[in-house]
Design a protein around this motif. Sequence first.
Motif, mmCIF file in Angstrom:
data_model
loop_
_atom_site.group_PDB
_atom_site.id
_atom_site.type_symbol
_atom_site.label_atom_id
_atom_site.label_comp_id
_atom_site.label_asym_id
_atom_site.label_seq_id
_atom_site.Cartn_x
_atom_site.Cartn_y
_atom_site.Cartn_z
ATOM 1 N N ARG A 76 14.819 -39.052 -140.012
ATOM 2 C CA ARG A 76 15.361 -37.799 -140.531
ATOM 3 C C ARG A 76 14.628 -36.649 -139.854
ATOM 4 O O ARG A 76 13.412 -36.673 -139.726
ATOM 5 C CB ARG A 76 15.196 -37.716 -142.043
ATOM 6 C CG ARG A 76 15.816 -36.449 -142.609
ATOM 7 C CD ARG A 76 16.245 -36.582 -144.047
ATOM 8 N NE ARG A 76 17.281 -37.555 -144.305
ATOM 9 C CZ ARG A 76 18.592 -37.335 -144.111
ATOM 10 N NH1 ARG A 76 19.014 -36.208 -143.639
ATOM 11 N NH2 ARG A 76 19.468 -38.264 -144.410
ATOM 12 N N VAL A 77 15.380 -35.636 -139.387
ATOM 13 C CA VAL A 77 14.786 -34.477 -138.731
ATOM 14 C C VAL A 77 15.120 -33.208 -139.507
ATOM 15 O O VAL A 77 16.178 -33.106 -140.137
ATOM 16 C CB VAL A 77 15.248 -34.342 -137.255
ATOM 17 C CG1 VAL A 77 14.767 -35.507 -136.425
ATOM 18 C CG2 VAL A 77 16.752 -34.202 -137.149
ATOM 19 N N LEU A 78 14.196 -32.269 -139.474
ATOM 20 C CA LEU A 78 14.368 -30.959 -140.093
ATOM 21 C C LEU A 78 14.852 -30.002 -139.018
ATOM 22 O O LEU A 78 14.271 -29.930 -137.933
ATOM 23 C CB LEU A 78 13.033 -30.484 -140.660
ATOM 24 C CG LEU A 78 13.022 -29.125 -141.358
ATOM 25 C CD1 LEU A 78 13.818 -29.200 -142.664
ATOM 26 C CD2 LEU A 78 11.577 -28.700 -141.649
ATOM 27 N N TYR A 135 1.834 -26.918 -134.988
ATOM 28 C CA TYR A 135 1.079 -26.885 -133.736
ATOM 29 C C TYR A 135 0.838 -28.302 -133.241
ATOM 30 O O TYR A 135 0.766 -29.247 -134.019
ATOM 31 C CB TYR A 135 -0.231 -26.107 -133.883
ATOM 32 C CG TYR A 135 -1.349 -26.836 -134.576
ATOM 33 C CD1 TYR A 135 -2.283 -27.571 -133.846
ATOM 34 C CD2 TYR A 135 -1.492 -26.790 -135.954
ATOM 35 C CE1 TYR A 135 -3.314 -28.238 -134.486
ATOM 36 C CE2 TYR A 135 -2.525 -27.452 -136.595
ATOM 37 C CZ TYR A 135 -3.439 -28.182 -135.846
ATOM 38 O OH TYR A 135 -4.448 -28.850 -136.473
ATOM 39 N N ALA A 136 0.748 -28.421 -131.925
ATOM 40 C CA ALA A 136 0.511 -29.721 -131.300
ATOM 41 C C ALA A 136 -0.924 -30.143 -131.529
ATOM 42 O O ALA A 136 -1.845 -29.352 -131.357
ATOM 43 C CB ALA A 136 0.806 -29.644 -129.799
ATOM 44 N N ASN A 172 7.570 -32.323 -133.086
ATOM 45 C CA ASN A 172 8.404 -31.205 -132.672
ATOM 46 C C ASN A 172 9.306 -31.762 -131.583
ATOM 47 O O ASN A 172 8.835 -32.144 -130.516
ATOM 48 C CB ASN A 172 7.523 -30.075 -132.129
ATOM 49 C CG ASN A 172 8.330 -28.911 -131.580
ATOM 50 O OD1 ASN A 172 9.541 -28.987 -131.427
ATOM 51 N ND2 ASN A 172 7.640 -27.842 -131.264
ATOM 52 N N LEU A 173 10.591 -31.847 -131.870
ATOM 53 C CA LEU A 173 11.541 -32.416 -130.917
ATOM 54 C C LEU A 173 12.368 -31.311 -130.292
ATOM 55 O O LEU A 173 12.978 -30.516 -130.988
ATOM 56 C CB LEU A 173 12.480 -33.401 -131.617
ATOM 57 C CG LEU A 173 11.830 -34.575 -132.325
ATOM 58 C CD1 LEU A 173 12.875 -35.335 -133.118
ATOM 59 C CD2 LEU A 173 11.126 -35.474 -131.333
ATOM 60 N N SER A 174 12.373 -31.275 -128.961
ATOM 61 C CA SER A 174 13.248 -30.340 -128.259
ATOM 62 C C SER A 174 13.601 -30.949 -126.909
ATOM 63 O O SER A 174 12.756 -31.546 -126.237
ATOM 64 C CB SER A 174 12.574 -28.976 -128.071
ATOM 65 O OG SER A 174 11.410 -29.103 -127.291
ATOM 66 N N ALA A 175 14.851 -30.833 -126.547
ATOM 67 C CA ALA A 175 15.354 -31.378 -125.283
ATOM 68 C C ALA A 175 14.970 -32.847 -125.113
ATOM 69 O O ALA A 175 14.552 -33.275 -124.044
ATOM 70 C CB ALA A 175 14.858 -30.536 -124.109
#
Length: 90
Positions: free
Chosen positions: A80-82, A51-52, A30-33
């Motif tokens: 590649r990212v969704l 979930y982590a 999960n990629l954010s910031a």
Amino acid sequence: MKLRGAIIQSGQLNMLPDERLVARHDGVWNLSADQGNLGVFYITNVRVVWYAKGAENFNVSIPFIQMPTVSSRMHTGGQRVLIIETVDRG
């Protein structure tokens, strides 16, 4: 959409009535910031859930009805990212 809810219990997805599991993928980030958390990604006939791995309460459940677009692109690291766009239907 539900964030940090009780959707995972002992590593198992709490299923909704008439929900069916389509796929489960381990090792999904999960990629954010520009930060990432490694976890598990579920796809059902109703929603997607992530979930982590180290903290089941760090999660997100997104029903398909709240996803106007789903796309993918190459990340700066070459993976590649969704990308899941969400809208409030509440």
